[in-house]
Motif scaffolding. Structure first.
Motif, PDB file in Angstrom:
ATOM      1  N   UNK A 235       2.943   1.245   2.597  1.00 21.19           N
ATOM      2  CA  UNK A 235       3.711   1.043   1.588  1.00 21.19           C
ATOM      3  C   UNK A 235       2.836  -0.117   0.680  1.00 21.19           C
ATOM      4  N   UNK A 236       1.938  -0.883   1.339  1.00 19.74           N
ATOM      5  CA  UNK A 236       1.246  -1.845   0.547  1.00 19.74           C
ATOM      6  C   UNK A 236       0.239  -0.862  -0.478  1.00 19.74           C
ATOM      7  N   UNK A 237      -0.425   0.046   0.242  1.00 16.62           N
ATOM      8  CA  UNK A 237      -1.343   0.926  -0.431  1.00 16.62           C
ATOM      9  C   UNK A 237      -0.605   1.512  -1.467  1.00 16.62           C
ATOM     10  N   UNK A 238       0.582   2.013  -1.350  1.00 15.41           N
ATOM     11  CA  UNK A 238       1.297   2.927  -2.525  1.00 15.41           C
ATOM     12  C   UNK A 238       1.852   1.790  -3.478  1.00 15.41           C
ATOM     13  N   UNK A 239       2.047   0.808  -3.110  1.00 17.75           N
ATOM     14  CA  UNK A 239       2.304  -0.118  -4.205  1.00 17.75           C
ATOM     15  C   UNK A 239       1.402  -0.732  -5.182  1.00 17.75           C
ATOM     16  N   UNK A 240       0.184  -0.842  -4.513  1.00 19.85           N
ATOM     17  CA  UNK A 240      -1.109  -1.465  -5.424  1.00 19.85           C
ATOM     18  C   UNK A 240      -1.839   0.001  -5.669  1.00 19.85           C
ATOM     19  N   UNK A 241      -1.753   0.960  -5.439  1.00 24.82           N
ATOM     20  CA  UNK A 241      -2.464   2.032  -5.589  1.00 24.82           C
ATOM     21  C   UNK A 241      -3.712   1.783  -5.337  1.00 24.82           C
ATOM     22  N   UNK A 242      -4.116   1.306  -4.089  1.00 23.63           N
ATOM     23  CA  UNK A 242      -5.429   1.201  -3.754  1.00 23.63           C
ATOM     24  C   UNK A 242      -5.593   1.664  -2.198  1.00 23.63           C
ATOM     25  N   UNK A 243      -6.646   2.312  -1.751  1.00 17.39           N
ATOM     26  CA  UNK A 243      -6.640   3.066  -0.961  1.00 17.39           C
ATOM     27  C   UNK A 243      -7.900   2.923  -0.231  1.00 17.39           C
ATOM     28  N   UNK A 244      -8.329   1.751   0.454  1.00 17.08           N
ATOM     29  CA  UNK A 244      -9.617   1.586   1.014  1.00 17.08           C
ATOM     30  C   UNK A 244      -9.970   2.565   2.059  1.00 17.08           C
ATOM     31  N   UNK A 245     -11.342   2.428   2.435  1.00 16.95           N
ATOM     32  CA  UNK A 245     -11.840   3.172   3.367  1.00 16.95           C
ATOM     33  C   UNK A 245     -11.808   2.245   4.922  1.00 16.95           C
ATOM     34  N   UNK A 246     -13.007   2.435   5.493  1.00 12.70           N
ATOM     35  CA  UNK A 246     -12.818   1.648   6.880  1.00 12.70           C
ATOM     36  C   UNK A 246     -13.231   0.178   6.624  1.00 12.70           C
ATOM     37  N   UNK A 247     -14.024  -0.158   5.673  1.00 13.15           N
ATOM     38  CA  UNK A 247     -14.283  -1.511   5.441  1.00 13.15           C
ATOM     39  C   UNK A 247     -14.590  -1.739   3.790  1.00 13.15           C
TER      40      UNK A 247
END
Length: 277
Positions: A235-247
């Motif tokens: 939900x946090x990634x969806x709201x911010x439209x940020x999709x990080x990798x491992x680190x």
């Protein structure tokens, strides 16, 4: 809803999507949300698995949509090329003769099992798309088999080894406990009834032994905790439209080794045994 429409719908997350998100948000985005993503074609093994599921769960549809490659058809000849073109134009899925025999044998053995007979005798539906909101997140699942009273879900798995030890390892490695818990959560939220979940396994090699497995409560509890954490992060990634990798890209990671390597290091006494041939 067709299977194709279900899988194309990215408005809700599935168990498969959640397991990929657990690897990293970047992997989930690349597979499901990236507008420039490449649609991967199913492998031969995936196609065979889909055919087996269809033969087991929907034999009438299987008979209508699948056909074996005609014996003796020579695609090098004009007549053979035309016959093959006609088959392709019919819209049916063409299986090699040995693949067709394998699929039919697996389906027959599975449906002839005593537990399978009892299940298929119950009023049920197959490949039914179910949507619900969990922890504020739109989720979906598509059970292979669910009884009309919503009390039992059965998922068909084709596997090389259906023995308790081997399938237990596969189930853990492939996150089947997460699938089971996720389906229960979605169906419970959608219907008010949380079903039992079982796996029906059939081996891909003769004699195509069949085994059924329930999921113990401690595994479901563990998976439920993972699901809550993953959905919050999703939900946090969806709201911010940020999709990080491992680190973070600038962060340096220390190389890790498996447990058996750690034990070898801890037990090393300075002696090395070298065998010469």
């Amino acid at each position: 809803m067709t299977n194709e429409d279900y899988h194309a719908d990215t408005s809700a997350i599935s168990a498969s999507g959640l397991k990929l998100f657990m690897r990293s948000p970047a992997h989930y985005y690349a597979a499901y949300l990236d507008p420039n993503r490449v649609e991967h074609q199913p492998t031969a093994a995936m196609k065979l698995g889909t055919a087996t599921h269809c033969a087991i769960l929907e034999p009438e549809r299987f008979n209508a949509e699948y056909v074996a490659m005609p014996e003796g058809l020579d695609r090098r000849t004009t007549a053979g090329k035309q016959a093959y073109a006609d088959l392709m134009a019919s819209g049916t899925e063409i299986l090699a003769a040995d693949d067709m025999a394998s699929v039919m044998n697996m389906a027959s053995t599975f449906r002839d099992n005593d537990i399978s007979r009892a299940l298929f005798d119950r009023s049920h539906s197959v490949e039914q798309s179910i949507y619900a909101t969990i922890n504020g997140v739109s989720c979906k699942c598509r059970p292979d088999f669910i009884t009309a009273d919503w009390l039992l879900v059965m998922d068909v798995k084709t596997t090389k080894d259906a023995s308790p030890e081997a399938f237990g390892r596969s189930a853990w490695n492939l996150g089947y406990h997460i699938q089971a818990a996720f389906y229960r959560r979605v169906i419970g939220a959608a219907t008010g009834t949380t079903p039992d979940f079982i796996f029906g396994c059939v081996e891909s090699e003769a004699p195509h032994l069949v085994a059924y497995y329930s999921v113990p409560q401690y595994l479901l509890d563990y998976a439920d905790g993972l699901i809550d954490t993953l959905l919050e992060r999703y939900a946090e990634c969806l709201a911010a439209d940020l999709w990080p990798g491992y680190v973070a890209e600038i962060e340096m990671q220390e190389l890790s080794v498996p447990g058996y390597a750690q034990r070898a290091i801890e037990g090393f006494d300075g002696e090395i045994e070298v065998n010469y041939v």
